[in-house]
Structure formats: structure tokens, C-alpha cells
Scaffold this motif. Structure first.
Motif, mmCIF file in Angstrom:
data_model
loop_
_atom_site.group_PDB
_atom_site.id
_atom_site.type_symbol
_atom_site.label_atom_id
_atom_site.label_comp_id
_atom_site.label_asym_id
_atom_site.label_seq_id
_atom_site.Cartn_x
_atom_site.Cartn_y
_atom_site.Cartn_z
ATOM 1 N N TRP A 72 0.823 -1.206 0.000
ATOM 2 C CA TRP A 72 0.000 0.000 0.000
ATOM 3 C C TRP A 72 0.859 1.259 0.000
ATOM 4 C CZ3 TRP A 72 -3.782 2.510 -1.591
ATOM 5 C CH2 TRP A 72 -4.253 3.669 -0.981
ATOM 6 N N SER A 73 2.015 1.197 0.643
ATOM 7 C CA SER A 73 2.905 2.355 0.627
ATOM 8 C C SER A 73 3.349 2.681 -0.793
ATOM 9 C CB SER A 73 4.132 2.095 1.513
ATOM 10 O OG SER A 73 3.771 1.953 2.860
ATOM 11 N N ILE A 74 3.709 1.644 -1.563
ATOM 12 C CA ILE A 74 4.191 1.870 -2.929
ATOM 13 C C ILE A 74 3.058 2.312 -3.844
ATOM 14 C CG2 ILE A 74 5.203 0.749 -4.953
ATOM 15 C CD1 ILE A 74 6.777 -1.039 -3.051
ATOM 16 N N ILE A 75 1.968 1.553 -3.848
ATOM 17 C CA ILE A 75 0.867 1.857 -4.772
ATOM 18 C C ILE A 75 0.156 3.140 -4.364
ATOM 19 C CG2 ILE A 75 -1.333 1.032 -5.689
ATOM 20 C CD1 ILE A 75 -0.249 -1.845 -5.225
ATOM 21 N N GLY A 76 -0.245 3.208 -3.098
ATOM 22 C CA GLY A 76 -0.957 4.401 -2.632
ATOM 23 C C GLY A 76 -0.078 5.626 -2.622
ATOM 24 N N GLY A 77 1.170 5.475 -2.140
ATOM 25 C CA GLY A 77 2.057 6.626 -2.058
ATOM 26 C C GLY A 77 2.334 7.257 -3.410
ATOM 27 N N ASN A 78 2.668 6.432 -4.396
ATOM 28 C CA ASN A 78 2.968 6.970 -5.728
ATOM 29 C C ASN A 78 1.729 7.561 -6.395
ATOM 30 O OD1 ASN A 78 5.768 6.488 -5.926
ATOM 31 N ND2 ASN A 78 5.418 4.352 -6.444
ATOM 32 N N THR A 79 0.609 6.840 -6.323
ATOM 33 C CA THR A 79 -0.606 7.284 -7.003
ATOM 34 C C THR A 79 -1.164 8.561 -6.389
ATOM 35 O OG1 THR A 79 -1.137 4.976 -7.510
ATOM 36 C CG2 THR A 79 -2.916 6.581 -7.728
ATOM 37 N N ILE A 80 -1.274 8.584 -5.063
ATOM 38 C CA ILE A 80 -1.819 9.763 -4.383
ATOM 39 C C ILE A 80 -0.923 10.978 -4.600
ATOM 40 C CG2 ILE A 80 -2.267 10.748 -2.100
ATOM 41 C CD1 ILE A 80 -3.269 7.961 -1.254
ATOM 42 N N SER A 81 0.382 10.775 -4.519
ATOM 43 C CA SER A 81 1.305 11.895 -4.714
ATOM 44 C C SER A 81 1.228 12.452 -6.126
ATOM 45 C CB SER A 81 2.738 11.451 -4.405
ATOM 46 O OG SER A 81 2.859 11.072 -3.051
ATOM 47 N N ALA A 82 1.143 11.564 -7.108
ATOM 48 C CA ALA A 82 1.014 12.027 -8.494
ATOM 49 C C ALA A 82 -0.289 12.797 -8.683
ATOM 50 C CB ALA A 82 1.065 10.829 -9.439
ATOM 51 N N LEU A 83 -1.345 12.326 -8.054
ATOM 52 C CA LEU A 83 -2.632 13.028 -8.149
ATOM 53 C C LEU A 83 -2.537 14.411 -7.509
ATOM 54 C CD1 LEU A 83 -5.610 12.980 -8.947
ATOM 55 C CD2 LEU A 83 -6.105 11.882 -6.738
ATOM 56 N N VAL A 84 -1.870 14.487 -6.371
ATOM 57 C CA VAL A 84 -1.668 15.777 -5.715
ATOM 58 C C VAL A 84 -0.884 16.717 -6.630
ATOM 59 C CG1 VAL A 84 -0.437 16.944 -3.841
ATOM 60 C CG2 VAL A 84 -1.818 14.922 -3.352
ATOM 61 N N GLY A 85 0.153 16.197 -7.277
ATOM 62 C CA GLY A 85 0.943 17.019 -8.187
ATOM 63 C C GLY A 85 0.125 17.549 -9.349
ATOM 64 N N VAL A 86 -0.719 16.709 -9.921
ATOM 65 C CA VAL A 86 -1.566 17.134 -11.043
ATOM 66 C C VAL A 86 -2.539 18.223 -10.597
ATOM 67 C CG1 VAL A 86 -3.402 16.384 -12.606
ATOM 68 C CG2 VAL A 86 -1.361 14.965 -12.304
#
Length: 362
Positions: A72-86
Motif C-alpha cells: 500500500w505504501s508503494i501503490i498508494g504513495g505513488n498514485t496519491i502523490s502524483a494526483l496531488v501534483g496534477v
């Protein structure tokens, strides 16, 4: 000092572990890229793989026990962070300001979602100034390719670790529980430090450590045990073991085993085969309602070598179930037996010796 660069940079790191990590990262990243290429196609308008996956691979394959490397750290961390960046780049058009806000909010979002993952900061930055391909992907970017990359990498990492016989996803060993159906903590947790002591220490240090709290508890208890073994390394199993060991043949009837337990007032009876090799043990727990041959109700025996430090038997003899450790040679022939009473007597003797030594020094 000349070989300082070759010293492991993490506790427990070995050359073998690093080689396994290198092989895993090579396979994981290469296959993730290949699968994404087949599934998504290729072209300047489609990012095949985002750069943060390289950092995720370091955590996934080099430190799979880290809380930051869990699925969850890898999948959630990367996905949520990318969404925040967008989202940030959609509203903040000044690049320098957008990068700071994106990384800051990414950390906050990952913390609230319990998926803190360092490469997530890079995923947020990639969303901010990732170029025409990222801009054209828009709000799809956090999911394709970021989420897809992350899911594939985790799936490949899971398979690799299983083949390498590594524990992933990492689950901290549960704390020992009483085996007697009572609310009392087991014997090994009633002495020494307590869980609240760990919490108090962490609160006092005011730092965040990259280790699961239960793993920290288990590590500290193992340190205590190793220190005790080292301090009393000269006391070996052969020094305190009983040598006249009562055993029973695996083909004998359970009635004979019960009678031996009662006649000799013992709680554990080694079971041997026709060549006098140890095959297991029985006690009243196994024999209470059993019938037939002893060999059908044996339990796995706790064993040790005669040259092992006696104090190393503490975890076994305080687990609430094992009453004795069978001392065997390399062919599983019985040499002796150490009970809880034997170890308790030896410990008491060592403590008395230590007290006398301390008084002599004074």
C-alpha cells in the motif's frame, strides 16, 4: 578505513542480500517496463514508466521489511502523490511555487492515507514538470502509468520475494500470548522492559524510525537474549543436562508412555525409532486421550547440541508449552535432556556467583 565503503549501510545488510536486491530490481523494473509497453503501447504521448519507480524498486527489493516498502505504501504513495501534483499544477502556474506545494501536500496526503513512500515526492514533482507527455495525460497520469507501474512492480516484487523465500509483504511477528487461556502475559514478557517502555522511549527521542514498532520490540528482546548468552557463554548444555534420559520406542503403546511419565515423575518423554534416533516427544497433553502406538501422537521435539550455550534455550523453555529440550548429536541420537528446572537452577547459581563476585570487588 580503506574498506569503509564496503561496510553495510543498513543494519543486517549482507553482500548476499544486496546481490538479491540487485537481481530483483533488474527483473522488476525490466518486466514492469516491458509489460507496460505491451499493454499501453509506446510513443512520446504515452509515458512508458515514470522515474519514481526506480526509487520504489530500491525500497521494494533492498529493504522489503521497511514500512515504507509495503504494497500500500508503494501503490498508494505513488498514485496519491502524483494526483496531488496534477491538482497543484492545475491551480498553481508558477513552477517553483508549484513544486514546493506539491511535495508538501503529497507528504501530508500520504501521511493521512497511511502510505508514506519517499518516491511519492518524486511522483509529485514529475506531475508538476514532467513535460508534454504528462501534461497531455492530465488527470489520467496518476493512474496510467503511475498506478499501473506501481501495481505491476509490487506484483513482480511479491513473486520474486516468494521465490527468494523472503517475507513480503512484511508482517511483524505477533507478540507472544499466554498458552494457558488466561489474560496474564507470557513469562518472557513479565520481566525486563514492557511495551509501554518502548512507547515512552520513542516519545522521548522525538524521532521517526524506519522500523515497525513490533519489529523493534522483537529486536530489543533478541538483543537482551544475546547479551545474556554472551555473558554466560561458558555454561554449555552439556554442563547441566541430564544424561540418564528415559525414552520410549515409537512402536510402544501409549499406555506404556503414560506409565513411564508417572513412574519417573517427568513431563516430557523423548520418542525414538528402531535405531534409537529421536523422532519427537510426548507428554500428558498428547497422551491424555490417545490410543494405539506412541508414534502416532508425537510432537516435534525441541533440540540443541551439547556445545550450545545453555542460556540460548531460554526462549524455548519459557514459551509456555515446552518443558524440556533434548540434547542430540548430529545423527539425532539422544545425549541428554535439559528441563525448565535444570535451567532455573543454573540461572540461580550464576546469579549467586555474580553477587559474590560483586561483593568481593567491593
Amino acid at each position: 578505513m580503506a574498506f569503509r565503503l564496503f561496510v553495510p549501510i543498513l543494519a543486517g545488510a549482507t553482500l548476499r542480500e544486496r546481490l538479491v536486491a540487485c537481481i530483483g530490481a533488474m527483473i522488476g523494473i525490466a518486466l514492469t517496463g516491458a509489460i507496460c509497453g505491451l499493454a499501453l503501447g509506446s510513443g512520446p504521448h504515452i509515458p512508458l514508466m515514470v522515474a519514481p519507480m526506480g526509487a520504489s524498486a530500491v525500497l521494494l527489493f533492498a529493504v522489503p521489511a521497511s514500512p515504507l516498502a509495503q504494497p500500500w505504501s508503494i501503490i498508494g504513495g505513488n498514485t496519491i502523490s502524483a494526483l496531488v501534483g496534477v491538482i497543484v499544477v492545475h491551480f498553481v502556474h508558477q513552477p517553483v511555487l508549484a513544486t514546493g506545494i506539491a511535495v508538501s501536500l503529497a507528504i501530508a496526503a500520504m501521511s493521512f492515507a497511511r502510505c508514506l513512500h519517499p518516491p511519492g515526492g518524486a511522483a509529485a514533482l514529475t506531475a508538476v514538470f514532467g513535460g508534454p507527455a504528462v501534461i497531455s495525460a492530465g488527470f489520467l497520469f496518476p493512474f496510467v502509468p503511475v498506478a499501473v507501474n506501481s501495481i505491476l512492480l509490487v506484483a513482480l516484487g511479491y513473486g520474486f520475494h516468494k521465490l527468494a523465500r523472503r517475507n513480503y509483504p512484511h508482517v511483524a511477528a505477533p507478540a507472544p500470548k499466554s498458552t494457558h487461556g488466561t489474560i496474564d502475559p507470557p513469562a518472557q514478557l513479565r520481566v525486563g522492559f514492557r511495551t509501554e517502555d518502548i512507547d515512552a522511549a520513542l516519545s522521548t527521542l522525538e524521532e521517526t524510525f524506519d522500523i515497525d514498532r513490533n519489529d523493534l520490540d522483537r529486536l530489543l528482546r533478541q538483543v537482551e537474549l544475546q547479551a545474556m548468552v554472551r555473558e554466560h557463554a561458558t555454561l554449555l548444555c552439556e554442563d547441566i543436562m541430564s544424561r540418564d534420559v528415559i525414552s520410549v520406542d515409537m512402536a510402544a503403546p501409549v499406555e506404556q508412555a503414560r506409565q513411564l511419565l508417572l513412574d519417573h515423575n517427568v513431563r516430557t518423554l523423548p520418542v525414538v525409532d528402531g535405531d534409537s534416533r529421536l523422532v519427537g516427544t510426548v507428554g500428558l497433553r498428547e497422551l491424555a486421550h490417545a490410543s494405539g502406538a506412541v508414534g502416532t501422537v508425537t510432537s516435534t521435539a525441541a533440540t540443541a547440541a551439547a556445545s550450545d550455550p545453555a542460556m540460548a534455550l531460554l526462549p524455548v523453555l519459557t514459551d509456555g508449552r515446552s518443558h524440556a529440550v533434548i540434547i542430540v548429536d548430529d545423527k539425532m541420537h539422544i545425549l541428554g535432556l535439559i528441563t525448565q528446572t535444570d535451567l532455573l537452577a543454573a540461572t540461580a547459581r550464576l546469579q549467586n556467583t555474580d553477587r559474590r563476585s560483586a561483593k568481593a570487588l567491593l
